[in-house]
Design an enzyme around this catalytic site. Structure first.
Site, PDB file in Angstrom:
ATOM      1  N   ASP A  95       0.851  -1.179   0.000  1.00 12.99           N
ATOM      2  CA  ASP A  95       0.000   0.000   0.000  1.00 12.99           C
ATOM      3  C   ASP A  95       0.889   1.232   0.000  1.00 12.99           C
ATOM      4  O   ASP A  95       2.057   1.167   0.421  1.00 12.99           O
ATOM      5  CB  ASP A  95      -0.928   0.015   1.212  1.00 12.99           C
ATOM      6  N   SER A  96       0.327   2.348  -0.436  1.00  8.47           N
ATOM      7  CA  SER A  96       1.094   3.590  -0.433  1.00  8.47           C
ATOM      8  C   SER A  96       1.369   4.080   0.980  1.00  8.47           C
ATOM      9  O   SER A  96       2.248   4.924   1.183  1.00  8.47           O
ATOM     10  CB  SER A  96       0.344   4.677  -1.209  1.00  8.47           C
ATOM     11  N   TYR A 152      -0.725   8.595  -2.773  1.00  7.84           N
ATOM     12  CA  TYR A 152      -0.712   8.338  -4.204  1.00  7.84           C
ATOM     13  C   TYR A 152      -1.933   8.930  -4.904  1.00  7.84           C
ATOM     14  O   TYR A 152      -1.949   9.079  -6.119  1.00  7.84           O
ATOM     15  CB  TYR A 152      -0.732   6.824  -4.465  1.00  7.84           C
ATOM     16  N   CYS A 183      -4.229  -1.311  -2.270  1.00  7.61           N
ATOM     17  CA  CYS A 183      -4.311   0.133  -2.469  1.00  7.61           C
ATOM     18  C   CYS A 183      -5.163   0.354  -3.709  1.00  7.61           C
ATOM     19  O   CYS A 183      -4.824  -0.141  -4.792  1.00  7.61           O
ATOM     20  CB  CYS A 183      -2.912   0.717  -2.665  1.00  7.61           C
ATOM     21  N   GLU A 192      -4.957   9.711   8.569  1.00  5.78           N
ATOM     22  CA  GLU A 192      -3.505   9.666   8.777  1.00  5.78           C
ATOM     23  C   GLU A 192      -3.072  10.532   9.966  1.00  5.78           C
ATOM     24  O   GLU A 192      -2.077  10.239  10.625  1.00  5.78           O
ATOM     25  CB  GLU A 192      -2.786  10.139   7.512  1.00  5.78           C
ATOM     26  N   CYS A 205     -11.435   2.951  -0.714  1.00  5.50           N
ATOM     27  CA  CYS A 205     -10.115   3.351  -0.233  1.00  5.50           C
ATOM     28  C   CYS A 205      -9.901   2.611   1.078  1.00  5.50           C
ATOM     29  O   CYS A 205     -10.802   2.583   1.932  1.00  5.50           O
ATOM     30  CB  CYS A 205     -10.019   4.856  -0.021  1.00  5.50           C
ATOM     31  N   THR A 206      -8.731   2.023   1.248  1.00  8.81           N
ATOM     32  CA  THR A 206      -8.507   1.170   2.413  1.00  8.81           C
ATOM     33  C   THR A 206      -8.345   1.948   3.710  1.00  8.81           C
ATOM     34  O   THR A 206      -8.317   1.355   4.787  1.00  8.81           O
ATOM     35  CB  THR A 206      -7.268   0.274   2.178  1.00  8.81           C
ATOM     36  N   HIS A 207      -8.254   3.278   3.630  1.00 13.14           N
ATOM     37  CA  HIS A 207      -8.270   4.098   4.844  1.00 13.14           C
ATOM     38  C   HIS A 207      -9.684   4.251   5.411  1.00 13.14           C
ATOM     39  O   HIS A 207      -9.862   4.443   6.617  1.00 13.14           O
ATOM     40  CB  HIS A 207      -7.740   5.509   4.561  1.00 13.14           C
TER      41      HIS A 207
END
Length: 276
Positions: A11-12, A43, A74, A158, A192-194
């Site tokens: 993942d980024s 990204y 990602c 983040e 989105c994995t976030h």
């Protein structure tokens, strides 16, 4: 002694850890090596060429670590780099495979919605690629797909602000913009994995009947099926239950932040991609 041949997960940044968590839960016997390109994240707003270049560098690094199977956990990398890597590079690596997170999600899309209207929440890069629209159209041309970019969600997660009151405005903002496109949406894919870390906030601003789909369980189930169907790849995946974590940025910072996404403490190691 069994040769270490982990399944690589890329993942980024940190988001792919939410996918890894579900993969490990379903397939705990395998070894896994996670690589986060934290030094160059995000990204989502980068060009196709840049995302492809960065992703291929990281895939090569995982190949050098004896990963015969790499999962691009990602959405941006899956949208902007996967097909090029598969077509341009994998013919030279006949015993290696690189898979993404978009196909396992889109091939199940019909089961998510009764109204036939499906929402996609994603980064700007994933939305611009139209990968979800294109892939869903292949499987289910009758579905209506509506996309909404959520550029502030990754920074909120983040920076650890996803549970605070400051996140409410941006969660409401992007949900409002999505439903402004189609009022009869009854399912939303978090592309989105976030975004799974924002699920409590998202659900707080949605009617209870609207389904919110996280990718992790879908990707995990798809991987299990893939390994069953491809014993020639599965035999190159070692099974000692080992988990290792790599980052291109500070290992101390990664280890501290990663637990938010992975749900467990991790001990990461910093690596350099200069060798690629």
């Amino acid at each position: 002694m069994q040769v270490y041949q982990p399944i690589g997960i890329f993942d980024s940044g940190y988001g792919g850890l939410t996918v890894m968590r579900d993969i490990v839960k379903l397939l705990p016997e395998y070894d896994y090596l996670y690589l986060g390109d934290n030094a160059r994240t995000p990204y989502g707003n980068r060009s196709f060429e840049t995302v492809y270049h960065y992703t291929w560098q990281c895939v090569q690094y995982l190949f050098s670590c004896n990963c015969h199977l790499v999962i691009l956990a990602c959405n941006t990398a899956s949208a902007k780099a996967l097909r090029t890597i598969q077509q341009r590079h994998l013919p030279a690596f006949p015993d290696r495979r690189v898979l993404g997170v978009i196909r396992p999600t889109t091939e199940k899309a019909r089961a998510f919605t009764r109204s036939g209207a499906l929402g996609i929440l994603a980064t700007q890069g994933t939305v611009q690629s139209e990968s979800y629209v294109i892939e869903i159209r292949k499987f289910f041309p009758e579905l209506r797909v509506y996309q909404q970019a959520c550029p502030m969600w990754v920074p909120l997660v983040e920076n650890g602000e996803h549970e605070g009151p400051g996140a409410d405005y941006f969660v409401q903002k992007y949900l409002h913009e999505l439903f402004h496109q189609a009022a009869d949406l009854d399912a939303i894919v978090l592309a989105c994995t976030h975004y799974p870390l924002l699920i409590p906030k998202i659900k707080a601003f949605l009617p209870k009947q609207i389904q919110v789909i996280s990718q992790g369980p879908l990707v995990a189930a798809s991987l299990k099926d893939y390994l069953h169907r491809h014993p020639e790849i599965e035999q190159h995946c070692s099974k000692t239950g080992r988990r290792d974590f790599l980052t291109t940025d500070s290992a101390t910072l990664f280890s501290r932040q990663a637990s938010i996404f992975y749900g467990e403490q991790v001990d990461a190691r910093q690596i350099s991609l200069d060798v690629i």
